[in-house]
Design a protein around this motif. Structure first.
Motif, PDB file in Angstrom:
ATOM      1  N   ARG A  33       0.831  -1.206   0.000  1.00  0.00           N
ATOM      2  CA  ARG A  33       0.000   0.000   0.000  1.00  0.00           C
ATOM      3  C   ARG A  33       0.862   1.251   0.000  1.00  0.00           C
ATOM      4  NH1 ARG A  33      -4.650  -2.177   4.240  1.00  0.00           N
ATOM      5  NH2 ARG A  33      -6.161  -2.840   2.637  1.00  0.00           N
ATOM      6  N   GLU A  34       1.978   1.186   0.715  1.00  0.00           N
ATOM      7  CA  GLU A  34       2.900   2.322   0.733  1.00  0.00           C
ATOM      8  C   GLU A  34       3.483   2.572  -0.657  1.00  0.00           C
ATOM      9  OE1 GLU A  34       4.831   5.509   2.450  1.00  0.00           O
ATOM     10  OE2 GLU A  34       3.334   4.184   3.365  1.00  0.00           O
ATOM     11  N   LEU A  35       3.662   1.507  -1.423  1.00  0.00           N
ATOM     12  CA  LEU A  35       4.171   1.625  -2.784  1.00  0.00           C
ATOM     13  C   LEU A  35       3.109   2.075  -3.771  1.00  0.00           C
ATOM     14  CD1 LEU A  35       6.367  -1.609  -2.903  1.00  0.00           C
ATOM     15  CD2 LEU A  35       7.190   0.750  -2.893  1.00  0.00           C
ATOM     16  N   GLY A  36       1.859   2.167  -3.319  1.00  0.00           N
ATOM     17  CA  GLY A  36       0.809   2.681  -4.182  1.00  0.00           C
ATOM     18  C   GLY A  36      -0.219   1.671  -4.645  1.00  0.00           C
ATOM     19  N   LEU A  37      -0.086   0.403  -4.253  1.00  0.00           N
ATOM     20  CA  LEU A  37      -1.054  -0.606  -4.672  1.00  0.00           C
ATOM     21  C   LEU A  37      -2.332  -0.459  -3.847  1.00  0.00           C
ATOM     22  CD1 LEU A  37      -1.262  -3.088  -6.610  1.00  0.00           C
ATOM     23  CD2 LEU A  37      -0.763  -4.508  -4.609  1.00  0.00           C
ATOM     24  N   VAL A  38      -3.457  -0.358  -4.533  1.00  0.00           N
ATOM     25  CA  VAL A  38      -4.747  -0.222  -3.860  1.00  0.00           C
ATOM     26  C   VAL A  38      -5.272  -1.620  -3.546  1.00  0.00           C
ATOM     27  CG1 VAL A  38      -7.105   0.662  -4.013  1.00  0.00           C
ATOM     28  CG2 VAL A  38      -5.213   1.912  -5.097  1.00  0.00           C
ATOM     29  N   ILE A  39      -5.241  -1.994  -2.271  1.00  0.00           N
ATOM     30  CA  ILE A  39      -5.680  -3.325  -1.822  1.00  0.00           C
ATOM     31  C   ILE A  39      -7.000  -3.172  -1.091  1.00  0.00           C
ATOM     32  CG2 ILE A  39      -5.109  -5.340  -0.426  1.00  0.00           C
ATOM     33  CD1 ILE A  39      -2.170  -4.617  -0.753  1.00  0.00           C
ATOM     34  N   GLU A  40      -8.011  -3.882  -1.556  1.00  0.00           N
ATOM     35  CA  GLU A  40      -9.326  -3.825  -0.920  1.00  0.00           C
ATOM     36  C   GLU A  40      -9.485  -4.970   0.082  1.00  0.00           C
ATOM     37  OE1 GLU A  40     -12.604  -3.486  -3.595  1.00  0.00           O
ATOM     38  OE2 GLU A  40     -11.448  -2.348  -5.062  1.00  0.00           O
ATOM     39  N   THR A  41     -10.156  -4.678   1.164  1.00  0.00           N
ATOM     40  CA  THR A  41     -10.494  -5.678   2.174  1.00  0.00           C
ATOM     41  C   THR A  41     -11.992  -5.935   2.100  1.00  0.00           C
ATOM     42  OG1 THR A  41      -8.706  -4.900   3.606  1.00  0.00           O
ATOM     43  CG2 THR A  41     -10.413  -6.257   4.617  1.00  0.00           C
ATOM     44  N   VAL A  42     -12.367  -7.167   1.826  1.00  0.00           N
ATOM     45  CA  VAL A  42     -13.772  -7.513   1.602  1.00  0.00           C
ATOM     46  C   VAL A  42     -14.163  -8.656   2.528  1.00  0.00           C
ATOM     47  CG1 VAL A  42     -15.495  -8.230  -0.096  1.00  0.00           C
ATOM     48  CG2 VAL A  42     -13.541  -6.823  -0.809  1.00  0.00           C
ATOM     49  N   GLU A  43     -15.337  -8.557   3.103  1.00  0.00           N
ATOM     50  CA  GLU A  43     -15.856  -9.609   3.969  1.00  0.00           C
ATOM     51  C   GLU A  43     -16.999 -10.321   3.254  1.00  0.00           C
ATOM     52  OE1 GLU A  43     -17.879 -10.095   8.417  1.00  0.00           O
ATOM     53  OE2 GLU A  43     -16.669  -8.328   7.925  1.00  0.00           O
ATOM     54  N   ASN A  44     -16.902 -11.670   3.124  1.00  0.00           N
ATOM     55  CA  ASN A  44     -17.945 -12.428   2.421  1.00  0.00           C
ATOM     56  C   ASN A  44     -19.124 -12.720   3.348  1.00  0.00           C
ATOM     57  OD1 ASN A  44     -17.183 -14.591   4.064  1.00  0.00           O
ATOM     58  ND2 ASN A  44     -15.839 -15.483   2.503  1.00  0.00           N
ATOM     59  N   ILE A  45     -20.115 -13.402   2.792  1.00  0.00           N
ATOM     60  CA  ILE A  45     -21.349 -13.652   3.560  1.00  0.00           C
ATOM     61  C   ILE A  45     -21.098 -14.566   4.754  1.00  0.00           C
ATOM     62  CG2 ILE A  45     -22.845 -13.262   1.586  1.00  0.00           C
ATOM     63  CD1 ILE A  45     -22.981 -16.262   1.173  1.00  0.00           C
ATOM     64  N   GLU A  46     -19.998 -15.293   4.730  1.00  0.00           N
ATOM     65  CA  GLU A  46     -19.669 -16.175   5.849  1.00  0.00           C
ATOM     66  C   GLU A  46     -18.827 -15.471   6.914  1.00  0.00           C
ATOM     67  OE1 GLU A  46     -17.734 -19.476   4.094  1.00  0.00           O
ATOM     68  OE2 GLU A  46     -19.536 -20.256   3.091  1.00  0.00           O
ATOM     69  N   GLY A  47     -18.543 -14.193   6.692  1.00  0.00           N
ATOM     70  CA  GLY A  47     -17.779 -13.428   7.666  1.00  0.00           C
ATOM     71  C   GLY A  47     -16.278 -13.555   7.523  1.00  0.00           C
ATOM     72  N   GLU A  48     -15.802 -14.224   6.459  1.00  0.00           N
ATOM     73  CA  GLU A  48     -14.361 -14.380   6.257  1.00  0.00           C
ATOM     74  C   GLU A  48     -13.830 -13.182   5.479  1.00  0.00           C
ATOM     75  OE1 GLU A  48     -11.371 -18.002   4.983  1.00  0.00           O
ATOM     76  OE2 GLU A  48     -13.175 -17.668   3.786  1.00  0.00           O
ATOM     77  N   VAL A  49     -12.697 -12.666   5.922  1.00  0.00           N
ATOM     78  CA  VAL A  49     -12.097 -11.487   5.294  1.00  0.00           C
ATOM     79  C   VAL A  49     -11.190 -11.914   4.153  1.00  0.00           C
ATOM     80  CG1 VAL A  49     -10.593  -9.496   5.649  1.00  0.00           C
ATOM     81  CG2 VAL A  49     -12.229 -10.153   7.418  1.00  0.00           C
ATOM     82  N   GLY A  50     -11.327 -11.229   3.014  1.00  0.00           N
ATOM     83  CA  GLY A  50     -10.492 -11.516   1.856  1.00  0.00           C
ATOM     84  C   GLY A  50      -9.876 -10.244   1.302  1.00  0.00           C
ATOM     85  N   TYR A  51      -8.877 -10.413   0.437  1.00  0.00           N
ATOM     86  CA  TYR A  51      -8.132  -9.280  -0.103  1.00  0.00           C
ATOM     87  C   TYR A  51      -8.002  -9.430  -1.612  1.00  0.00           C
ATOM     88  CZ  TYR A  51      -6.800  -9.132   4.820  1.00  0.00           C
ATOM     89  OH  TYR A  51      -6.829  -9.121   6.184  1.00  0.00           O
ATOM     90  N   LEU A  52      -8.047  -8.293  -2.317  1.00  0.00           N
ATOM     91  CA  LEU A  52      -7.771  -8.281  -3.744  1.00  0.00           C
ATOM     92  C   LEU A  52      -7.366  -6.881  -4.165  1.00  0.00           C
ATOM     93  CD1 LEU A  52     -10.966  -8.185  -5.982  1.00  0.00           C
ATOM     94  CD2 LEU A  52     -10.995  -7.584  -3.563  1.00  0.00           C
ATOM     95  N   ALA A  53      -6.698  -6.794  -5.304  1.00  0.00           N
ATOM     96  CA  ALA A  53      -6.285  -5.519  -5.886  1.00  0.00           C
ATOM     97  C   ALA A  53      -6.875  -5.460  -7.298  1.00  0.00           C
ATOM     98  CB  ALA A  53      -4.759  -5.404  -5.919  1.00  0.00           C
ATOM     99  N   ARG A  54      -7.950  -4.712  -7.447  1.00  0.00           N
ATOM    100  CA  ARG A  54      -8.625  -4.648  -8.753  1.00  0.00           C
ATOM    101  C   ARG A  54      -7.733  -3.934  -9.758  1.00  0.00           C
ATOM    102  NH1 ARG A  54     -13.887  -6.095  -7.568  1.00  0.00           N
ATOM    103  NH2 ARG A  54     -14.555  -5.656  -5.406  1.00  0.00           N
ATOM    104  N   ARG A  55      -7.688  -4.482 -10.956  1.00  0.00           N
ATOM    105  CA  ARG A  55      -6.822  -3.904 -11.985  1.00  0.00           C
ATOM    106  C   ARG A  55      -7.269  -2.495 -12.371  1.00  0.00           C
ATOM    107  NH1 ARG A  55      -3.196  -7.164 -14.533  1.00  0.00           N
ATOM    108  NH2 ARG A  55      -3.231  -9.374 -13.953  1.00  0.00           N
ATOM    109  N   ASP A  56      -8.587  -2.256 -12.414  1.00  0.00           N
ATOM    110  CA  ASP A  56      -9.045  -0.931 -12.807  1.00  0.00           C
ATOM    111  C   ASP A  56      -8.717   0.128 -11.758  1.00  0.00           C
ATOM    112  OD1 ASP A  56     -10.752  -1.994 -10.970  1.00  0.00           O
ATOM    113  OD2 ASP A  56     -12.599  -1.390 -11.955  1.00  0.00           O
ATOM    114  N   SER A  57      -8.563  -0.304 -10.504  1.00  0.00           N
ATOM    115  CA  SER A  57      -8.200   0.643  -9.444  1.00  0.00           C
ATOM    116  C   SER A  57      -6.705   0.887  -9.398  1.00  0.00           C
ATOM    117  CB  SER A  57      -8.668   0.115  -8.078  1.00  0.00           C
ATOM    118  OG  SER A  57     -10.063  -0.055  -8.049  1.00  0.00           O
ATOM    119  N   ASN A  58      -5.919   0.036 -10.030  1.00  0.00           N
ATOM    120  CA  ASN A  58      -4.461   0.140  -9.996  1.00  0.00           C
ATOM    121  C   ASN A  58      -3.866   0.435 -11.360  1.00  0.00           C
ATOM    122  OD1 ASN A  58      -3.462  -0.727  -7.124  1.00  0.00           O
ATOM    123  ND2 ASN A  58      -5.135  -2.140  -7.617  1.00  0.00           N
ATOM    124  N   ARG A  59      -4.688   0.954 -12.261  1.00  0.00           N
ATOM    125  CA  ARG A  59      -4.212   1.287 -13.600  1.00  0.00           C
ATOM    126  C   ARG A  59      -4.278   2.793 -13.783  1.00  0.00           C
ATOM    127  NH1 ARG A  59      -7.649  -1.357 -16.367  1.00  0.00           N
ATOM    128  NH2 ARG A  59      -6.430  -3.274 -16.625  1.00  0.00           N
TER     129      ARG A  59
END
Length: 317
Positions: free
Chosen positions: A56-82
């Motif tokens: 994140r410090e280097l500029g990568l936009v990492i999203e934190t998402v919680e699914n319907i089961e309450g488990e936390v997941g991470y992803l970096a969408r290409r459109d947000s990092n382009r």
């Protein structure tokens, strides 16, 4: 070790950019080889959190998402990092190069160099020398205060902070909880403008008076952030830029050149002293104290009293 960490960060970034759905910590641990070698869950968690913050410090936009089961997941969408293609004309490139050169002697030297490397990769003209001569003056912004870097990051991330602050008129520091807006350099000193939560109002803090570490406290701001022009006016007003009156002081000959530069009238008194008339605004008492025994306030009486109070507080330690 540095190569191993860079490889680990690259692999994590590729995993986050390559997925179409959020990946849990468990899935990421099984996808990055270095994480498989972590000795325990605690070791992996610490490593992952550091790596995530570094990306994140280097500029990568990492999203934190919680699914319907309450488990936390991470992803970096290409459109947000382009980013769109960067095109700079000669004047724009020269301005960026000058800005980077300003920070070469300060704490942001590494960040400035890294930013220029990224601009080179994005199309900064090769014939522009960012560190070449831009005139007879060498542009520099000195930054010596340890509080600068954490406050700069807090301003960027809109993150409230807590620190110990000692006013010029106080014998001991006080705890301040602040929502930081911006850092401004004025008359060779750095100031933080922000919202003081305990006082419920805007305040300006001189970085050289911050003692100890700057600590993050909570998330989210409770007060609106003004635009940058308003913040700069706030700093100038609190630091003594706005003056609606005049003060008369006695200044030792050969001393206090910054005061002489602002004087509207100067008269030699003899005996090694001069008399100066200078603009009087908020913060002048704190500035005069810095010149110690070289300055004597003649009038107004309220300014003289404020300076005496500050000197007594300093003497008490």
């Amino acid at each position: 070790m540095a190569i191993a960490k860079a490889e680990r960060l690259m692999n994590l970034a590729l995993c986050l950019l390559g997925t179409r759905r959020p990946l849990s910590k468990r899935e990421l641990r099984g996808s990055v080889e270095a994480y498989l070698e972590a000795g325990s869950d605690d070791s992996f968690n610490r490593m992952f959190e550091r790596d995530k913050d570094d990306l994140r410090e280097l500029g990568l936009v990492i999203e934190t998402v919680e699914n319907i089961e309450g488990e936390v997941g991470y992803l970096a969408r290409r459109d947000s990092n382009r980013l769109p293609a960067i095109t700079l004309d000669a004047e724009e490139a020269a301005a960026l190069g000058l800005a980077a050169k300003v920070w070469q002697q300060a704490r942001l030297a590494g960040a400035a160099s890294g930013a220029l490397q990224k601009l080179r990769a994005a199309g900064l003209p090769e014939d522009v020398d960012p560190y070449g001569s831009h005139g007879a003056l060498e542009p520099r912004i000195p930054v010596h205060e340890a509080a600068f870097e954490p406050l700069m990051l807090a301003c960027r991330d809109r993150r409230p902070v807590v620190f110990e602050y000692r006013k010029a008129s106080a014998a001991h520091p006080e705890t301040r909880q602040v929502e930081p807006w911006a850092l401004e350099c004025w008359r060779g000193h750095w100031y933080l403008a922000g919202h003081d939560r305990e006082r419920g109002a805007e305040r300006v803090f001189r970085l050289s008076r911050i003692t100890g570490k700057v600590r993050a406290r909570g998330t989210g701001f409770t007060a609106p952030v003004p635009d940058v022009v308003t913040v700069r006016e706030t700093v100038r007003r609190w630091a003594g830029e706005t003056a609606d009156r005049s003060a008369l002081i006695r200044l030792r000959a050969g001393a206090g050149y910054p005061l002489r530069a602002r004087a509207t009238k100067v008269r030699e008194l003899g005996g090694g002293w001069d008399e100066l008339e200078i603009p009087y605004g908020h913060g002048l008492d704190a500035w005069l104290v810095e010149f110690g025994p070289d300055v004597v306030v003649l009038e107004p009486a309220e300014l003289r009293a404020d300076v005496v109070d500050r000197l007594r507080a300093v003497a008490k330690g």
